[in-house]
Motif scaffolding. Structure first.
Motif, PDB file in Angstrom:
ATOM      1  N   ILE A   1      42.136 -12.930 -18.355  1.00  0.00           N
ATOM      2  CA  ILE A   1      41.938 -14.158 -17.574  1.00  0.00           C
ATOM      3  C   ILE A   1      42.537 -14.011 -16.178  1.00  0.00           C
ATOM      4  O   ILE A   1      41.895 -14.344 -15.165  1.00  0.00           O
ATOM      5  CB  ILE A   1      42.570 -15.366 -18.305  1.00  0.00           C
ATOM      6  N   ILE A   2      43.766 -13.494 -16.115  1.00  0.00           N
ATOM      7  CA  ILE A   2      44.428 -13.303 -14.815  1.00  0.00           C
ATOM      8  C   ILE A   2      43.643 -12.319 -13.955  1.00  0.00           C
ATOM      9  O   ILE A   2      43.448 -12.542 -12.754  1.00  0.00           O
ATOM     10  CB  ILE A   2      45.872 -12.815 -15.023  1.00  0.00           C
TER      11      ILE A   2
ATOM     12  N   ASN B   1      40.409 -11.542 -14.075  1.00  0.00           N
ATOM     13  CA  ASN B   1      39.137 -12.118 -13.628  1.00  0.00           C
ATOM     14  C   ASN B   1      39.341 -13.113 -12.477  1.00  0.00           C
ATOM     15  O   ASN B   1      38.523 -13.178 -11.553  1.00  0.00           O
ATOM     16  CB  ASN B   1      38.432 -12.805 -14.795  1.00  0.00           C
ATOM     17  N   ARG B   2      40.431 -13.861 -12.512  1.00  0.00           N
ATOM     18  CA  ARG B   2      40.709 -14.809 -11.428  1.00  0.00           C
ATOM     19  C   ARG B   2      41.120 -14.067 -10.158  1.00  0.00           C
ATOM     20  O   ARG B   2      40.686 -14.411  -9.056  1.00  0.00           O
ATOM     21  CB  ARG B   2      41.792 -15.794 -11.858  1.00  0.00           C
ATOM     22  N   MET B   3      41.963 -13.070 -10.316  1.00  0.00           N
ATOM     23  CA  MET B   3      42.419 -12.295  -9.162  1.00  0.00           C
ATOM     24  C   MET B   3      41.293 -11.487  -8.539  1.00  0.00           C
ATOM     25  O   MET B   3      41.279 -11.245  -7.324  1.00  0.00           O
ATOM     26  CB  MET B   3      43.554 -11.359  -9.583  1.00  0.00           C
TER      27      MET B   3
ATOM     28  N   LYS C   1      38.412 -12.347  -7.916  1.00  0.00           N
ATOM     29  CA  LYS C   1      37.661 -13.165  -6.970  1.00  0.00           C
ATOM     30  C   LYS C   1      38.292 -13.149  -5.583  1.00  0.00           C
ATOM     31  O   LYS C   1      37.656 -13.536  -4.598  1.00  0.00           O
ATOM     32  CB  LYS C   1      37.560 -14.593  -7.485  1.00  0.00           C
ATOM     33  N   LYS C   2      39.553 -12.701  -5.504  1.00  0.00           N
ATOM     34  CA  LYS C   2      40.256 -12.626  -4.217  1.00  0.00           C
ATOM     35  C   LYS C   2      40.049 -11.278  -3.522  1.00  0.00           C
ATOM     36  O   LYS C   2      40.553 -11.064  -2.423  1.00  0.00           O
ATOM     37  CB  LYS C   2      41.753 -12.855  -4.418  1.00  0.00           C
TER      38      LYS C   2
END
Length: 265
Positions: free
Chosen positions: A251-252, A254-256, A258-259
């Motif tokens: 999860i972490i 996949n979110r990171m 995007k940056k």
């Protein structure tokens, strides 16, 4: 895409990586021999320590090498499977990560399947040898021992893969991700087989709360050594914790991801 297709695709991609590493067989065999010799340095050091002190805390030599074997196999297995995350900071800094964004597959899947680092077999071999040595001194039935030990190794490997994925996530926002890799992965593998009650407060709570080796490895291994009936429940808890670590890491990541901003843009 179904799970079966992902599995087939994974082995198809890994096959390319394996064939690439075996293309120069003499060089590969030579490096594997060197890695094997090097991998036994830690065990030789532990052996010399135990000869002088007989036991570490309340653990005797046999109990200590069991913990050592478990963590050694798990650590090297994780580094073999998730090898591409070892050098993930290079992918982000050079822009080579761009190619993973244009393919219609999950980034984590592509990264893990892009490289199966076969030289880690040397460390896995060392761990197996250590476990064989340990088994000569216990009376546990071979099937029970092999099954429970395999489950502990599986859970520990999943935990380490999750930590490597976390390291990859950190590389999206920092160029100093190696600090996380050295502290959370390498250090935990080097001290994880020592009895926790004899470690200092900070290190002890680090291995219990931050990197829960205590719950994933230490408790199940201790219960197996003592033939305690609570081993099944401890394995269940170990599995839950390792899967939580892996799930949170994904999860972490996949979110990171995007940056991510390519250096080629």
């Amino acid at each position: 895409m179904t799970v079966y297709k992902y599995i087939r695709l994974y082995f198809s991609i890994v096959k390319v990586s394996v064939e690439s590493q075996l293309s120069y067989r003499c060089d590969f065999i030579l490096q594997l021999i060197i890695w094997t010799i090097y991998s036994f340095v830690n065990f030789i050091g532990l052996y010399l320590l135990m000869i002088n002190y007989v036991e570490i805390g309340s653990q005797n030599f046999i109990e200590t090498i069991y913990m050592f074997g478990l963590i050694t196999i798990s650590y090297n297995l994780a580094r073999m499977i998730a090898r591409s995350f070892d050098n993930f900071h290079v992918l982000t800094m050079t822009g080579d990560l761009d190619v993973f964004y244009i393919r219609p597959l999950p980034i984590i899947f592509q990264i893990i399947s892009s490289n199966l680092f076969l030289r880690r077999i040397a460390g896995i071999f060392q761990g197996i040898v250590v476990l064989i040595i340990y088994y000569q001194y216990v009376n546990t039935p071979i099937y029970n021992f092999a099954f429970i030990t395999s489950l502990i190794i599986l859970n520990t490997t999943i935990m380490y893969v999750g930590l490597l994925i976390c390291y990859g996530a950190l590389c999206f926002v920092s160029e100093n991700g190696n600090l996380f890799l050295n502290l959370f992965v390498d250090t935990s593998s080097n001290i994880g087989y020592y009895p926790l009650k004899y470690l200092t407060g900070i290190v002890k709570y680090f291995l219990i709360i931050v990197i829960p080796i205590y719950y994933v490895v230490y408790i199940p291994a201790t219960l197996l050594i003592s033939a305690d009936r609570g081993i099944c429940f401890s394995i269940f808890i170990s599995s839950v914790i390792s899967m939580i670590i892996l799930g949170l890491s994904v999860i972490i990541f996949n979110r990171m991801s995007k940056k991510y901003q390519s250096v080629n843009s």
